[in-house]
Design a protein around this motif. Sequence first.
Motif, PDB file in Angstrom:
ATOM      1  N   ASN A  79       0.827  -1.213   0.000  1.00 49.93           N
ATOM      2  CA  ASN A  79       0.000   0.000   0.000  1.00 49.93           C
ATOM      3  C   ASN A  79       0.860   1.262   0.000  1.00 49.93           C
ATOM      4  OD1 ASN A  79      -3.102  -0.514   0.396  1.00 49.93           O
ATOM      5  ND2 ASN A  79      -2.096  -2.073   1.637  1.00 49.93           N
ATOM      6  N   MET A  80       1.969   1.222   0.730  1.00 51.51           N
ATOM      7  CA  MET A  80       2.863   2.371   0.738  1.00 51.51           C
ATOM      8  C   MET A  80       3.481   2.610  -0.641  1.00 51.51           C
ATOM      9  SD  MET A  80       4.895   2.151   4.360  1.00 51.51           S
ATOM     10  CE  MET A  80       4.071   2.520   5.915  1.00 51.51           C
ATOM     11  N   SER A  81       3.740   1.517  -1.350  1.00 45.01           N
ATOM     12  CA  SER A  81       4.280   1.652  -2.705  1.00 45.01           C
ATOM     13  C   SER A  81       3.283   2.391  -3.602  1.00 45.01           C
ATOM     14  CB  SER A  81       4.594   0.267  -3.273  1.00 45.01           C
ATOM     15  OG  SER A  81       5.046   0.365  -4.611  1.00 45.01           O
ATOM     16  N   THR A  82       2.001   2.053  -3.456  1.00 40.26           N
ATOM     17  CA  THR A  82       0.961   2.740  -4.223  1.00 40.26           C
ATOM     18  C   THR A  82       0.897   4.214  -3.840  1.00 40.26           C
ATOM     19  OG1 THR A  82      -0.355   0.721  -4.382  1.00 40.26           O
ATOM     20  CG2 THR A  82      -1.513   2.794  -4.717  1.00 40.26           C
ATOM     21  N   LEU A  87       2.367  10.089  -4.789  1.00 40.56           N
ATOM     22  CA  LEU A  87       3.192  11.254  -4.453  1.00 40.56           C
ATOM     23  C   LEU A  87       4.078  11.679  -5.622  1.00 40.56           C
ATOM     24  CD1 LEU A  87       4.264  10.363  -0.787  1.00 40.56           C
ATOM     25  CD2 LEU A  87       2.708  12.202  -1.494  1.00 40.56           C
ATOM     26  N   LEU A  88       4.654  10.700  -6.300  1.00 41.74           N
ATOM     27  CA  LEU A  88       5.494  11.032  -7.459  1.00 41.74           C
ATOM     28  C   LEU A  88       4.668  11.662  -8.573  1.00 41.74           C
ATOM     29  CD1 LEU A  88       7.787   7.869  -7.557  1.00 41.74           C
ATOM     30  CD2 LEU A  88       8.427  10.185  -6.849  1.00 41.74           C
ATOM     31  N   ALA A  89       3.416  11.162  -8.732  1.00 40.23           N
ATOM     32  CA  ALA A  89       2.527  11.769  -9.727  1.00 40.23           C
ATOM     33  C   ALA A  89       2.192  13.209  -9.327  1.00 40.23           C
ATOM     34  CB  ALA A  89       1.247  10.944  -9.856  1.00 40.23           C
ATOM     35  N   MET A  90       1.957  13.432  -8.019  1.00 44.96           N
ATOM     36  CA  MET A  90       1.703  14.788  -7.535  1.00 44.96           C
ATOM     37  C   MET A  90       2.898  15.696  -7.820  1.00 44.96           C
ATOM     38  SD  MET A  90       0.044  14.171  -3.776  1.00 44.96           S
ATOM     39  CE  MET A  90      -0.942  12.702  -3.459  1.00 44.96           C
ATOM     40  N   ARG A  91       4.072  15.168  -7.585  1.00 48.72           N
ATOM     41  CA  ARG A  91       5.284  15.983  -7.777  1.00 48.72           C
ATOM     42  C   ARG A  91       5.438  16.390  -9.243  1.00 48.72           C
ATOM     43  NH1 ARG A  91      10.880  16.258  -8.403  1.00 48.72           N
ATOM     44  NH2 ARG A  91      11.912  17.382  -6.696  1.00 48.72           N
ATOM     45  N   ASP A  92       5.188  15.440 -10.134  1.00 42.05           N
ATOM     46  CA  ASP A  92       5.278  15.763 -11.564  1.00 42.05           C
ATOM     47  C   ASP A  92       4.277  16.863 -11.945  1.00 42.05           C
ATOM     48  OD1 ASP A  92       7.260  13.899 -11.933  1.00 42.05           O
ATOM     49  OD2 ASP A  92       5.908  12.315 -12.655  1.00 42.05           O
ATOM     50  N   VAL A  93       3.060  16.734 -11.390  1.00 43.06           N
ATOM     51  CA  VAL A  93       2.036  17.751 -11.680  1.00 43.06           C
ATOM     52  C   VAL A  93       2.461  19.105 -11.116  1.00 43.06           C
ATOM     53  CG1 VAL A  93      -0.330  18.471 -11.168  1.00 43.06           C
ATOM     54  CG2 VAL A  93       0.138  16.103 -11.822  1.00 43.06           C
ATOM     55  N   ALA A  94       2.964  19.097  -9.869  1.00 45.25           N
ATOM     56  CA  ALA A  94       3.371  20.352  -9.241  1.00 45.25           C
ATOM     57  C   ALA A  94       4.509  21.012 -10.014  1.00 45.25           C
ATOM     58  CB  ALA A  94       3.787  20.096  -7.797  1.00 45.25           C
ATOM     59  N   LEU A  95       5.460  20.227 -10.473  1.00 44.57           N
ATOM     60  CA  LEU A  95       6.571  20.783 -11.256  1.00 44.57           C
ATOM     61  C   LEU A  95       6.071  21.380 -12.568  1.00 44.57           C
ATOM     62  CD1 LEU A  95       9.323  18.058 -10.717  1.00 44.57           C
ATOM     63  CD2 LEU A  95       9.357  20.423  -9.864  1.00 44.57           C
ATOM     64  N   SER A  96       5.123  20.700 -13.187  1.00 39.75           N
ATOM     65  CA  SER A  96       4.562  21.233 -14.439  1.00 39.75           C
ATOM     66  C   SER A  96       3.779  22.511 -14.183  1.00 39.75           C
ATOM     67  CB  SER A  96       3.649  20.188 -15.090  1.00 39.75           C
ATOM     68  OG  SER A  96       4.379  19.032 -15.427  1.00 39.75           O
ATOM     69  N   ASN A 128      -8.138   3.220   4.018  1.00 40.71           N
ATOM     70  CA  ASN A 128      -8.699   1.887   3.754  1.00 40.71           C
ATOM     71  C   ASN A 128      -7.698   0.745   3.861  1.00 40.71           C
ATOM     72  OD1 ASN A 128     -11.177   3.131   3.192  1.00 40.71           O
ATOM     73  ND2 ASN A 128     -10.673   3.388   1.026  1.00 40.71           N
ATOM     74  N   ALA A 129      -6.406   1.045   3.857  1.00 40.27           N
ATOM     75  CA  ALA A 129      -5.413  -0.044   3.924  1.00 40.27           C
ATOM     76  C   ALA A 129      -5.602  -0.836   5.215  1.00 40.27           C
ATOM     77  CB  ALA A 129      -4.001   0.525   3.855  1.00 40.27           C
ATOM     78  N   SER A 130      -5.754  -2.134   5.084  1.00 38.73           N
ATOM     79  CA  SER A 130      -6.012  -2.959   6.272  1.00 38.73           C
ATOM     80  C   SER A 130      -5.459  -4.363   6.076  1.00 38.73           C
ATOM     81  CB  SER A 130      -7.516  -3.034   6.562  1.00 38.73           C
ATOM     82  OG  SER A 130      -8.204  -3.645   5.466  1.00 38.73           O
ATOM     83  N   TYR A 131      -5.303  -5.041   7.200  1.00 38.15           N
ATOM     84  CA  TYR A 131      -4.919  -6.455   7.212  1.00 38.15           C
ATOM     85  C   TYR A 131      -5.949  -7.154   8.077  1.00 38.15           C
ATOM     86  CZ  TYR A 131      -2.109 -10.688   7.679  1.00 38.15           C
ATOM     87  OH  TYR A 131      -1.670 -11.998   7.649  1.00 38.15           O
ATOM     88  N   GLY A 132      -6.843  -7.896   7.447  1.00 35.26           N
ATOM     89  CA  GLY A 132      -7.993  -8.424   8.165  1.00 35.26           C
ATOM     90  C   GLY A 132      -8.892  -7.257   8.545  1.00 35.26           C
ATOM     91  N   SER A 133      -9.192  -7.126   9.824  1.00 36.76           N
ATOM     92  CA  SER A 133     -10.033  -6.021  10.299  1.00 36.76           C
ATOM     93  C   SER A 133      -9.199  -4.878  10.875  1.00 36.76           C
ATOM     94  CB  SER A 133     -11.010  -6.526  11.366  1.00 36.76           C
ATOM     95  OG  SER A 133     -10.302  -7.083  12.469  1.00 36.76           O
ATOM     96  N   GLN A 134      -7.881  -5.014  10.821  1.00 35.88           N
ATOM     97  CA  GLN A 134      -6.983  -4.022  11.423  1.00 35.88           C
ATOM     98  C   GLN A 134      -6.524  -2.996  10.397  1.00 35.88           C
ATOM     99  OE1 GLN A 134      -5.520  -3.545  14.703  1.00 35.88           O
ATOM    100  NE2 GLN A 134      -5.043  -1.661  13.613  1.00 35.88           N
ATOM    101  N   ASN A 135      -6.824  -1.715  10.672  1.00 35.03           N
ATOM    102  CA  ASN A 135      -6.316  -0.658   9.819  1.00 35.03           C
ATOM    103  C   ASN A 135      -4.797  -0.572   9.993  1.00 35.03           C
ATOM    104  OD1 ASN A 135      -5.463   2.243   9.140  1.00 35.03           O
ATOM    105  ND2 ASN A 135      -7.561   2.179   8.377  1.00 35.03           N
ATOM    106  N   LEU A 136      -4.084  -0.437   8.887  1.00 41.61           N
ATOM    107  CA  LEU A 136      -2.629  -0.492   8.941  1.00 41.61           C
ATOM    108  C   LEU A 136      -1.972   0.841   9.277  1.00 41.61           C
ATOM    109  CD1 LEU A 136      -1.965  -2.752   5.820  1.00 41.61           C
ATOM    110  CD2 LEU A 136      -1.733  -3.401   8.219  1.00 41.61           C
ATOM    111  N   ALA A 173       9.853  11.791   1.491  1.00 43.53           N
ATOM    112  CA  ALA A 173      10.942  11.428   2.410  1.00 43.53           C
ATOM    113  C   ALA A 173      10.387  10.683   3.622  1.00 43.53           C
ATOM    114  CB  ALA A 173      11.696  12.685   2.848  1.00 43.53           C
ATOM    115  N   ASP A 174       9.284  11.189   4.181  1.00 39.71           N
ATOM    116  CA  ASP A 174       8.688  10.535   5.358  1.00 39.71           C
ATOM    117  C   ASP A 174       8.204   9.132   5.031  1.00 39.71           C
ATOM    118  OD1 ASP A 174       9.159  12.851   6.763  1.00 39.71           O
ATOM    119  OD2 ASP A 174       7.096  13.613   6.594  1.00 39.71           O
ATOM    120  N   LEU A 175       7.555   8.992   3.886  1.00 39.93           N
ATOM    121  CA  LEU A 175       7.031   7.683   3.502  1.00 39.93           C
ATOM    122  C   LEU A 175       8.168   6.712   3.201  1.00 39.93           C
ATOM    123  CD1 LEU A 175       4.367   6.170   3.059  1.00 39.93           C
ATOM    124  CD2 LEU A 175       4.485   6.829   0.647  1.00 39.93           C
TER     125      LEU A 175
END
Length: 253
Positions: A79-82, A87-96, A128-136, A173-175
Amino acid sequence: MRINSNAGALNTLRALQNNQDQMKKSMEKLSSGQKINKASDNPAGLIISEQMRAQIGAIEQEIKNLDARDAKLNTAEGNMSTMQEDLLAMRDVALSAANEGGNSEEAQKAYQASMDNSVRSYNQTVQNASYGSQNLFDGSSGAVADLQNMENIDVSTAESAKQAVEVIDQKIADLSEERGEIGAAQKNEISSQRSNLQTELVNLTASESSVRDTDMAKEYVEFVKNEIQLKAGMAMLAHQNQAPNLVMSFLQE
C-alpha cells in the motif's frame, strides 16, 4: 519319562508365547512407524518425546506468528508503494504547474484537477489499507504506522505549485523512511528469527524422531527372527507332545 507333567512342552509353550508377544510388538512398530506406541514400550523415552513434541509445537506456532507478521508488513509495504506512486505523480504535476508564464489558465486548472485526484487516491489508501479487520496506518495498537491524510494541495498558480513541491518532497521522504523501517524489520528481525527457529525445529524434530520413530530395517530383522523362532518353537512343541504318546504305546505293548 513323566507323563503327568510334560515340563518340556510347558517350557516350549512359554517360549512360544514370548515369541508371539515380541512379534506383536514388532508388527505394531512396523505398522505405526513408531517404536514407542504406549507408555510401557519406553516410559522414559515417552516423557522425553512428549516434551520435545511440546517444544516443536511451540516453535511451529512461533513461525506461523512470524509469517503472519511478515504478511501484514508485506501488505502495508504494498500500500505504501501505491501511495509513493501517487506522491510522485503529484510531484510531476506540481513541477509542471510551477512553470511561470508557460501555462494557460485552462492548463493550470487541469493540473489542479489532476492533483486533487492524486490526493484523493492517496488519502483513500491511508484510510482503507487494512490487514484483516486491522487498519494499517491509523496508529492504533497493531497498526504498522501512523500516517495522516494529505491536505488539499494548491497548484492553481506557479507560486503555490512551487510550495507544493516542497510539501510533496517532505511526504516522499517521510514515507520512504517508513518503508525503510518495514524492510529492516522484515530482514533483520523476521527473516533472522524465522531462520533460527527453523534450524531449531529441524534439530528438535530429528532428536524426537531418534527417540520415538522405528528403525524400519532393524525392526524388520527383529520381526523375521521372532517369526523363525515361533515356527521352530511350534515344531518343538509338537515333538514334545509326541513323547508321552510314545511312552503309552510302549506300555500298551
